[in-house]
Design a protein around this motif. Structure first.
Motif, PDB file in Angstrom:
ATOM      1  N   ALA A 167       0.816  -1.218   0.000  1.00  0.00           N
ATOM      2  CA  ALA A 167       0.000   0.000   0.000  1.00  0.00           C
ATOM      3  C   ALA A 167       0.849   1.267   0.000  1.00  0.00           C
ATOM      4  CB  ALA A 167      -0.920   0.002   1.214  1.00  0.00           C
ATOM      5  N   ASP A 168       2.075   1.169   0.459  1.00  0.00           N
ATOM      6  CA  ASP A 168       2.936   2.348   0.568  1.00  0.00           C
ATOM      7  C   ASP A 168       4.053   2.393  -0.474  1.00  0.00           C
ATOM      8  OD1 ASP A 168       1.606   3.376   2.893  1.00  0.00           O
ATOM      9  OD2 ASP A 168       2.589   1.772   4.023  1.00  0.00           O
ATOM     10  N   GLY A 169       4.057   1.470  -1.416  1.00  0.00           N
ATOM     11  CA  GLY A 169       5.069   1.488  -2.463  1.00  0.00           C
ATOM     12  C   GLY A 169       5.853   0.194  -2.589  1.00  0.00           C
ATOM     13  N   GLY A 170       5.621  -0.748  -1.700  1.00  0.00           N
ATOM     14  CA  GLY A 170       6.287  -2.051  -1.786  1.00  0.00           C
ATOM     15  C   GLY A 170       7.801  -1.925  -1.705  1.00  0.00           C
ATOM     16  N   LEU A 171       8.486  -2.728  -2.473  1.00  0.00           N
ATOM     17  CA  LEU A 171       9.946  -2.745  -2.450  1.00  0.00           C
ATOM     18  C   LEU A 171      10.560  -1.488  -3.063  1.00  0.00           C
ATOM     19  CD1 LEU A 171      10.567  -6.484  -3.404  1.00  0.00           C
ATOM     20  CD2 LEU A 171      10.646  -5.443  -1.142  1.00  0.00           C
ATOM     21  N   GLY A 172       9.742  -0.628  -3.631  1.00  0.00           N
ATOM     22  CA  GLY A 172      10.224   0.618  -4.212  1.00  0.00           C
ATOM     23  C   GLY A 172      10.212   1.781  -3.232  1.00  0.00           C
ATOM     24  N   ALA A 173       9.897   1.498  -1.963  1.00  0.00           N
ATOM     25  CA  ALA A 173       9.885   2.543  -0.935  1.00  0.00           C
ATOM     26  C   ALA A 173      10.418   1.947   0.366  1.00  0.00           C
ATOM     27  CB  ALA A 173       8.474   3.077  -0.727  1.00  0.00           C
ATOM     28  N   THR A 174      10.957   2.791   1.203  1.00  0.00           N
ATOM     29  CA  THR A 174      11.538   2.335   2.475  1.00  0.00           C
ATOM     30  C   THR A 174      11.059   3.214   3.612  1.00  0.00           C
ATOM     31  OG1 THR A 174      13.521   1.517   1.348  1.00  0.00           O
ATOM     32  CG2 THR A 174      13.712   1.920   3.695  1.00  0.00           C
ATOM     33  N   TRP A 175      10.507   2.560   4.638  1.00  0.00           N
ATOM     34  CA  TRP A 175      10.144   3.253   5.864  1.00  0.00           C
ATOM     35  C   TRP A 175      11.392   3.408   6.709  1.00  0.00           C
ATOM     36  CZ3 TRP A 175       5.887   5.735   7.059  1.00  0.00           C
ATOM     37  CH2 TRP A 175       4.679   5.382   6.459  1.00  0.00           C
ATOM     38  N   VAL A 176      11.563   4.575   7.302  1.00  0.00           N
ATOM     39  CA  VAL A 176      12.711   4.838   8.169  1.00  0.00           C
ATOM     40  C   VAL A 176      12.201   5.364   9.509  1.00  0.00           C
ATOM     41  CG1 VAL A 176      14.850   6.152   8.460  1.00  0.00           C
ATOM     42  CG2 VAL A 176      14.118   5.442   6.171  1.00  0.00           C
ATOM     43  N   MET A 177      12.659   4.742  10.591  1.00  0.00           N
ATOM     44  CA  MET A 177      12.327   5.223  11.931  1.00  0.00           C
ATOM     45  C   MET A 177      13.546   5.937  12.493  1.00  0.00           C
ATOM     46  SD  MET A 177      10.798   3.456  15.288  1.00  0.00           S
ATOM     47  CE  MET A 177       9.172   3.781  14.642  1.00  0.00           C
ATOM     48  N   LEU A 178      13.325   7.173  12.931  1.00  0.00           N
ATOM     49  CA  LEU A 178      14.406   7.988  13.478  1.00  0.00           C
ATOM     50  C   LEU A 178      14.382   7.977  15.004  1.00  0.00           C
ATOM     51  CD1 LEU A 178      14.064  11.024  11.072  1.00  0.00           C
ATOM     52  CD2 LEU A 178      15.673   9.138  10.920  1.00  0.00           C
ATOM     53  N   ARG A 179      15.541   8.203  15.566  1.00  0.00           N
ATOM     54  CA  ARG A 179      15.699   8.271  17.020  1.00  0.00           C
ATOM     55  C   ARG A 179      14.976   9.512  17.537  1.00  0.00           C
ATOM     56  NH1 ARG A 179      20.056   6.017  19.641  1.00  0.00           N
ATOM     57  NH2 ARG A 179      21.034   5.760  17.625  1.00  0.00           N
ATOM     58  N   LYS A 180      14.397   9.401  18.719  1.00  0.00           N
ATOM     59  CA  LYS A 180      13.761  10.558  19.340  1.00  0.00           C
ATOM     60  C   LYS A 180      14.820  11.584  19.695  1.00  0.00           C
ATOM     61  CE  LYS A 180       9.703   8.759  21.654  1.00  0.00           C
ATOM     62  NZ  LYS A 180       9.089   8.478  22.956  1.00  0.00           N
ATOM     63  N   SER A 181      14.486  12.833  19.469  1.00  0.00           N
ATOM     64  CA  SER A 181      15.407  13.899  19.882  1.00  0.00           C
ATOM     65  C   SER A 181      15.320  14.052  21.398  1.00  0.00           C
ATOM     66  CB  SER A 181      15.045  15.214  19.195  1.00  0.00           C
ATOM     67  OG  SER A 181      13.825  15.702  19.708  1.00  0.00           O
ATOM     68  N   GLU A 182      16.286  14.722  21.956  1.00  0.00           N
ATOM     69  CA  GLU A 182      16.284  14.951  23.412  1.00  0.00           C
ATOM     70  C   GLU A 182      15.058  15.757  23.821  1.00  0.00           C
ATOM     71  OE1 GLU A 182      16.971  14.360  27.084  1.00  0.00           O
ATOM     72  OE2 GLU A 182      18.268  13.455  25.567  1.00  0.00           O
ATOM     73  N   ARG A 183      14.663  16.708  22.983  1.00  0.00           N
ATOM     74  CA  ARG A 183      13.476  17.534  23.258  1.00  0.00           C
ATOM     75  C   ARG A 183      12.221  16.659  23.316  1.00  0.00           C
ATOM     76  NH1 ARG A 183      14.185  21.414  19.356  1.00  0.00           N
ATOM     77  NH2 ARG A 183      13.276  20.023  17.836  1.00  0.00           N
ATOM     78  N   ALA A 184      12.088  15.724  22.376  1.00  0.00           N
ATOM     79  CA  ALA A 184      10.924  14.831  22.357  1.00  0.00           C
ATOM     80  C   ALA A 184      10.947  13.886  23.554  1.00  0.00           C
ATOM     81  CB  ALA A 184      10.887  14.048  21.058  1.00  0.00           C
TER      82      ALA A 184
END
Length: 197
Positions: A167-184
Motif C-alpha cells: 500500500a505504501d510502495g512495496g519494495l520501491g519505498a523504504t520506511w525509516v524510523m528515526l531516534r527521538k530527539s532529546e526535546r521529544a
C-alpha cells in the motif's frame, strides 16, 4: 628420531642466525613523534577538513547489489522486532517523504543527509523514502536501493528501516524510523509524570 625432534632441529637450523634486538634499537623511531606530522598527513587532514558536510560518510564507493525482490530490513540493537513489523505495515504515519525516483545517484547522496537532519530537527520519527525498484539486479533503481540501505545504516539518527508494504510502495519505498530527539524525550517524560500524578 621422532617427527617432533626433527621439527625442532629444523626450526633451530632456520633460526640459528637470528639475534635479539638491542635495547636501544627495539622501538620505532622515537624522533618521528617529535618531528610532527608528515606533509602527506597534513595534506590528508586539510583535504578531510575541506570536504563538504554530508560527504563525511556517504560515499559512492562499491556496494554489494541487493537482489531486486528481497525486502530491506535493518534495526539497531534494542529496537524490538514488533516495532519493525509495525513500521513495515505502515503502523506509523509518514511524517515526511523523500522522493528519489529517477534521480541520479550523486543527487540522491546529496539529498539524503539534509533530509534526515531536518526530520530529526523537527522531531519526526517515521519518514518514507521513495526510490523505486528495478527488475534486474543492475538496474538504476536497484543500484540506488542498494546504496540507500548502506547509507541509512550509517546515520546515528536511524533506528530502523524496512521495505514498505504494498500500500505504501512495496519494495520501491523504504520506511525509516528515526531516534527521538532529546526535546521529544523530555516532553515524553513530562507526559508520563503527569499521568502518574
Amino acid at each position: 628420531m621422532t617427527q617432533s625432534a626433527r621439527d625442532d632441529l629444523d626450526f633451530r637450523a632456520l633460526m640459528d642466525d637470528v639475534r635479539p634486538l638491542g635495547r636501544a634499537r627495539n622501538r620505532a623511531d622515537p624522533g618521528r613523534a617529535a618531528r610532527g606530522p608528515s606533509e602527506a598527513q597534513l595534506a590528508r587532514r586539510e583535504s578531510a577538513a575541506a570536504e563538504p558536510q554530508g560527504r563525511d560518510f556517504l560515499s559512492d564507493d562499491f556496494v554489494d547489489l541487493l537482489p531486486p525482490f528481497d525486502p530491506l530490513e535493518f534495526r539497531r540493537d534494542g529496537i524490538q522486532q514488533g516495532v519493525v513489523d509495525r513500521l513495515r505495515h505502515g503502523g506509523y504515519a509518514a511524517q515526511a517523504h523523500l522522493h528519489l525516483l529517477r534521480r541520479p545517484l550523486e543527487e540522491c547522496r546529496r539529498a539524503l543527509p539534509p533530509f534526515i537532519r531536518e526530520a530529526r530537527d523537527h522531531d519526526l520519527r517515521s519518514v518514507l523514502i521513495i526510490h523505486g525498484r528495478g527488475r534486474e539486479i543492475d538496474s538504476a533503481p536497484n543500484v540506488l536501493r542498494s546504496y540507500l540501505a548502506k547509507w541509512l545504516a550509517q546515520f546515528e539518527e536511524v533506528q530502523a528501516f524496512v521495505s514498505a508494504g504494498q500500500a505504501d510502495g512495496g519494495l520501491g519505498a523504504t520506511w525509516v524510523m528515526l531516534r527521538k530527539s532529546e526535546r521529544a524525550r523530555s516532553a515524553n517524560r513530562e507526559r508520563q509524570q503527569k499521568r502518574r500524578g
